[in-house]
Design a protein around this motif. Structure first.
Motif, PDB file in Angstrom:
ATOM      1  N   MET A  47      -8.136  15.588   0.131  1.00 43.35           N
ATOM      2  CA  MET A  47      -8.052  14.133   0.032  1.00 43.35           C
ATOM      3  C   MET A  47      -8.582  13.635  -1.312  1.00 43.35           C
ATOM      4  O   MET A  47      -8.090  12.631  -1.845  1.00 43.35           O
ATOM      5  CB  MET A  47      -8.814  13.496   1.190  1.00 43.35           C
ATOM      6  CG  MET A  47      -8.169  13.743   2.550  1.00 43.35           C
ATOM      7  SD  MET A  47      -6.416  13.276   2.618  1.00 43.35           S
ATOM      8  CE  MET A  47      -6.544  11.504   2.336  1.00 43.35           C
ATOM      9  N   LEU A  85      -3.154   9.397  -6.808  1.00 43.82           N
ATOM     10  CA  LEU A  85      -2.679   8.055  -6.469  1.00 43.82           C
ATOM     11  C   LEU A  85      -3.349   7.005  -7.344  1.00 43.82           C
ATOM     12  O   LEU A  85      -2.713   6.026  -7.760  1.00 43.82           O
ATOM     13  CB  LEU A  85      -2.940   7.760  -4.995  1.00 43.82           C
ATOM     14  CG  LEU A  85      -2.030   8.482  -3.995  1.00 43.82           C
ATOM     15  CD1 LEU A  85      -2.495   8.225  -2.569  1.00 43.82           C
ATOM     16  CD2 LEU A  85      -0.576   8.052  -4.164  1.00 43.82           C
ATOM     17  N   ASP A  86      -4.620   7.178  -7.632  1.00 42.99           N
ATOM     18  CA  ASP A  86      -5.320   6.211  -8.476  1.00 42.99           C
ATOM     19  C   ASP A  86      -4.732   6.168  -9.880  1.00 42.99           C
ATOM     20  O   ASP A  86      -4.660   5.099 -10.499  1.00 42.99           O
ATOM     21  CB  ASP A  86      -6.813   6.558  -8.535  1.00 42.99           C
ATOM     22  CG  ASP A  86      -7.549   6.186  -7.255  1.00 42.99           C
ATOM     23  OD1 ASP A  86      -6.971   5.454  -6.426  1.00 42.99           O
ATOM     24  OD2 ASP A  86      -8.697   6.635  -7.086  1.00 42.99           O
ATOM     25  N   HIS A 128       0.827  -1.203   0.000  1.00 44.04           N
ATOM     26  CA  HIS A 128       0.000   0.000   0.000  1.00 44.04           C
ATOM     27  C   HIS A 128       0.863   1.256   0.000  1.00 44.04           C
ATOM     28  O   HIS A 128       1.670   1.460   0.906  1.00 44.04           O
ATOM     29  CB  HIS A 128      -0.909  -0.001   1.230  1.00 44.04           C
ATOM     30  CG  HIS A 128      -1.737   1.240   1.364  1.00 44.04           C
ATOM     31  ND1 HIS A 128      -2.733   1.572   0.465  1.00 44.04           N
ATOM     32  CD2 HIS A 128      -1.704   2.256   2.282  1.00 44.04           C
ATOM     33  CE1 HIS A 128      -3.287   2.717   0.827  1.00 44.04           C
ATOM     34  NE2 HIS A 128      -2.680   3.154   1.919  1.00 44.04           N
ATOM     35  N   GLU A 129       0.715   2.077  -1.034  1.00 38.10           N
ATOM     36  CA  GLU A 129       1.452   3.328  -1.222  1.00 38.10           C
ATOM     37  C   GLU A 129       2.958   3.138  -1.187  1.00 38.10           C
ATOM     38  O   GLU A 129       3.717   4.072  -0.921  1.00 38.10           O
ATOM     39  CB  GLU A 129       1.010   4.383  -0.205  1.00 38.10           C
ATOM     40  CG  GLU A 129      -0.380   4.921  -0.469  1.00 38.10           C
ATOM     41  CD  GLU A 129      -0.678   6.237   0.235  1.00 38.10           C
ATOM     42  OE1 GLU A 129       0.271   6.953   0.605  1.00 38.10           O
ATOM     43  OE2 GLU A 129      -1.873   6.537   0.418  1.00 38.10           O
ATOM     44  N   SER A 151       4.830   4.372   2.412  1.00 44.76           N
ATOM     45  CA  SER A 151       4.050   5.590   2.496  1.00 44.76           C
ATOM     46  C   SER A 151       4.804   6.613   3.320  1.00 44.76           C
ATOM     47  O   SER A 151       5.435   6.285   4.330  1.00 44.76           O
ATOM     48  CB  SER A 151       2.689   5.315   3.134  1.00 44.76           C
ATOM     49  OG  SER A 151       2.007   6.525   3.396  1.00 44.76           O
ATOM     50  N   ARG A 209      -5.732  14.056  -3.657  1.00 46.36           N
ATOM     51  CA  ARG A 209      -4.699  13.068  -3.355  1.00 46.36           C
ATOM     52  C   ARG A 209      -5.089  11.690  -3.897  1.00 46.36           C
ATOM     53  O   ARG A 209      -4.282  11.010  -4.552  1.00 46.36           O
ATOM     54  CB  ARG A 209      -4.466  13.004  -1.846  1.00 46.36           C
ATOM     55  CG  ARG A 209      -3.288  12.128  -1.440  1.00 46.36           C
ATOM     56  CD  ARG A 209      -3.030  12.198   0.064  1.00 46.36           C
ATOM     57  NE  ARG A 209      -1.730  11.645   0.380  1.00 46.36           N
ATOM     58  CZ  ARG A 209      -1.493  10.340   0.566  1.00 46.36           C
ATOM     59  NH1 ARG A 209      -2.487   9.473   0.477  1.00 46.36           N
ATOM     60  NH2 ARG A 209      -0.268   9.915   0.826  1.00 46.36           N
ATOM     61  N   ASN A 210      -6.304  11.278  -3.635  1.00 47.45           N
ATOM     62  CA  ASN A 210      -6.754   9.966  -4.098  1.00 47.45           C
ATOM     63  C   ASN A 210      -6.793   9.895  -5.624  1.00 47.45           C
ATOM     64  O   ASN A 210      -6.475   8.855  -6.216  1.00 47.45           O
ATOM     65  CB  ASN A 210      -8.131   9.661  -3.519  1.00 47.45           C
ATOM     66  CG  ASN A 210      -8.081   9.446  -2.017  1.00 47.45           C
ATOM     67  OD1 ASN A 210      -7.048   9.070  -1.460  1.00 47.45           O
ATOM     68  ND2 ASN A 210      -9.191   9.691  -1.337  1.00 47.45           N
ATOM     69  N   TYR A 211      -7.165  10.990  -6.270  1.00 51.49           N
ATOM     70  CA  TYR A 211      -7.215  11.040  -7.733  1.00 51.49           C
ATOM     71  C   TYR A 211      -5.820  10.777  -8.304  1.00 51.49           C
ATOM     72  O   TYR A 211      -5.659   9.939  -9.214  1.00 51.49           O
ATOM     73  CB  TYR A 211      -7.734  12.410  -8.180  1.00 51.49           C
ATOM     74  CG  TYR A 211      -8.078  12.531  -9.639  1.00 51.49           C
ATOM     75  CD1 TYR A 211      -7.096  12.464 -10.625  1.00 51.49           C
ATOM     76  CD2 TYR A 211      -9.391  12.730 -10.052  1.00 51.49           C
ATOM     77  CE1 TYR A 211      -7.411  12.589 -11.970  1.00 51.49           C
ATOM     78  CE2 TYR A 211      -9.711  12.847 -11.406  1.00 51.49           C
ATOM     79  CZ  TYR A 211      -8.715  12.790 -12.350  1.00 51.49           C
ATOM     80  OH  TYR A 211      -9.036  12.910 -13.682  1.00 51.49           O
ATOM     81  N   ARG A 264      -5.302   2.581 -10.948  1.00 48.83           N
ATOM     82  CA  ARG A 264      -6.697   2.331 -10.548  1.00 48.83           C
ATOM     83  C   ARG A 264      -7.681   3.260 -11.270  1.00 48.83           C
ATOM     84  O   ARG A 264      -8.889   3.115 -11.123  1.00 48.83           O
ATOM     85  CB  ARG A 264      -6.839   2.499  -9.034  1.00 48.83           C
ATOM     86  CG  ARG A 264      -5.968   1.537  -8.226  1.00 48.83           C
ATOM     87  CD  ARG A 264      -6.260   1.633  -6.742  1.00 48.83           C
ATOM     88  NE  ARG A 264      -5.868   2.895  -6.156  1.00 48.83           N
ATOM     89  CZ  ARG A 264      -4.744   3.099  -5.466  1.00 48.83           C
ATOM     90  NH1 ARG A 264      -3.883   2.099  -5.318  1.00 48.83           N
ATOM     91  NH2 ARG A 264      -4.468   4.272  -4.940  1.00 48.83           N
ATOM     92  N   ARG A 265      -7.167   4.227 -12.005  1.00 45.02           N
ATOM     93  CA  ARG A 265      -7.996   5.164 -12.764  1.00 45.02           C
ATOM     94  C   ARG A 265      -7.436   5.282 -14.180  1.00 45.02           C
ATOM     95  O   ARG A 265      -6.217   5.213 -14.376  1.00 45.02           O
ATOM     96  CB  ARG A 265      -7.980   6.545 -12.079  1.00 45.02           C
ATOM     97  CG  ARG A 265      -8.747   7.631 -12.840  1.00 45.02           C
ATOM     98  CD  ARG A 265      -8.585   8.983 -12.165  1.00 45.02           C
ATOM     99  NE  ARG A 265      -9.345   9.072 -10.947  1.00 45.02           N
ATOM    100  CZ  ARG A 265     -10.615   9.495 -10.855  1.00 45.02           C
ATOM    101  NH1 ARG A 265     -11.262   9.864 -11.958  1.00 45.02           N
ATOM    102  NH2 ARG A 265     -11.219   9.561  -9.697  1.00 45.02           N
ATOM    103  N   GLU A 270     -12.334  14.195   6.323  1.00 47.79           N
ATOM    104  CA  GLU A 270     -11.980  13.065   5.476  1.00 47.79           C
ATOM    105  C   GLU A 270     -12.513  13.242   4.055  1.00 47.79           C
ATOM    106  O   GLU A 270     -11.940  12.709   3.099  1.00 47.79           O
ATOM    107  CB  GLU A 270     -12.505  11.762   6.090  1.00 47.79           C
ATOM    108  CG  GLU A 270     -11.766  11.353   7.370  1.00 47.79           C
ATOM    109  CD  GLU A 270     -12.193   9.986   7.862  1.00 47.79           C
ATOM    110  OE1 GLU A 270     -12.974   9.314   7.130  1.00 47.79           O
ATOM    111  OE2 GLU A 270     -11.767   9.582   8.949  1.00 47.79           O
TER     112      GLU A 270
END
Length: 359
Positions: free
Chosen positions: A334, A341-342, A134-135, A170, A337-339, A347-348, A329
């Motif tokens: 966030m 990382l994906d 993970h990360e 991470s 950040r998730n965009y 994942r995207r 959250e």
């Protein structure tokens, strides 16, 4: 053109030892088996490119890098996707920035094509060091150093380019958490006309004492304002600065020569409209930030960079007090950040072709 050919007699660490490192990689603590190297001289240009066992450099005590700080570096990552493939994120941008930094430090510019070849080939050779947790990722550190053994203030005539790699976890060992930031007015990171837009060690060395003072104030990072007026926000010791406004703007200080043109920064500005944000690059006054926190017109602050991706800021502290933010959250921070990382971890869909496959 340099080739950085893969060595036919490469030796590798046992997989059991690599697995031990992956269980607790830390950040920048362990290094892969090999490194890429190329040399430059004023008479022959770039050449003698090779990939060799990771080893000491053997620089002479008079080497210019030790006395005149003539060096630049970069930072990027290789990512393991779920199907086992390995990818880079916008590596050409790091190659371009390394060349721009070298120019400012009067160092020879490594062609971007040669930079990309060195990165791809080293990652290919040491692919077993790219973790899948993970990360986790493989952090790549290219750098150029003046190695001519002389004492005299002029550009060095012998230089080396080196690329090393380090498996990392991470940046946040306990999960992403908001950080408290100390605003430094006493010390500056850079000055107008200096090396602020270059990625060189001197900029980071200048941030270390203010960083220690930030720790004394209970903060984990330091935010620098401009050297001349002490009014305008520039960046943190090693990350770019962003604020989110109640009106939906994503604001960051414009690149004025004092601010490093971050690859993560540029990526965030590019994807912002997809999250309903209006990206804005302009001068940002510190008073605007603190007043905005107080009246609610500034809703979020964050910092960004390759190592941590995006870090939410929980408060700004200075001699006048603490300016506290609520960090949720479901924040824009966030989501951004998730965009990213994906995209990086596959994942995207990569609609902009930012990812470059290595294996």
């Amino acid at each position: 053109m340099l080739s950085f050919e893969l060595p036919g007699d490469a030796t590798f660490t046992e997989q059991a030892r690599i697995d031990e490192v992956f269980a607790e990689p830390g950040f920048g603590v362990h290094f892969t088996d090999h490194m890429a190297v190329a040399d430059w001289s004023i008479t022959t240009g770039w050449g003698n490119d090779r990939i060799v066992i990771n080893q000491p450099l053997g620089l002479g005590p008079g080497s210019a890098v030790f006395h005149y700080a003539q060096e630049v570096f970069e930072g990027l990552k290789a990512y393991r996707h779920a199907d086992g493939s390995v990818w880079l994120f916008r590596p050409e941008k790091n190659g371009e920035r390394l060349a721009n930094s070298a120019r400012r430090l009067a160092l020879p510019q490594l062609p971007v094509k040669d930079f990309l070849t060195s990165v791809r080939n080293l990652v290919t050779l040491d692919e077993r060091w790219v973790p899948a947790g993970h990360e986790q990722s493989l952090y790549l550190r290219p750098f150029i150093v003046a190695k001519e053994d002389f004492l005299g203030v002029r550009p060095a005539q012998d230089v080396s380019y080196i690329l090393i790699a380090s498996p990392v976890g991470s940046y946040f060992t306990g999960g992403v958490a908001p950080v408290d930031i100390w605003v430094s007015r006493e010390y500056s990171r850079v000055a107008n006309g200096g090396t602020g837009h270059a990625k060189c060690g001197g900029n980071y060395a200048a941030s270390l004492l203010p960083q220690e003072l930030a720790y004394e104030q209970g903060c984990s990072q330091v935010l620098f304002v401009d050297n001349a007026q002490k009014r305008w926000v520039e960046e943190l010791g090693g990350m770019n600065f962003f604020m989110v406004t109640a009106s939906g703007q994503l604001v960051t200080p414009n690149l004025n020569g004092n601010i490093l043109p971050g690859v993560t920064r540029d990526s965030i500005l590019t994807i912002a409209p997809e999250l309903g944000l209006t990206p804005v690059e302009r001068p940002v006054e510190l008073a605007e930030v603190t007043t905005g926190i107080a009246d609610g017109s500034v809703t979020e602050l964050f910092a960004c960079g390759t190592a941590a991706v995006i870090t939410p800021i929980g408060s700004l502290k200075d001699v006048d007090g603490t300016h506290q933010l609520e960090v949720r959250e479901d924040s824009v921070t966030m989501a951004l950040r998730n965009y990213l990382l994906d995209i990086q971890y596959g994942r995207r869909a990569d609609e902009r072709n930012w990812m470059v496959r290595v294996r």
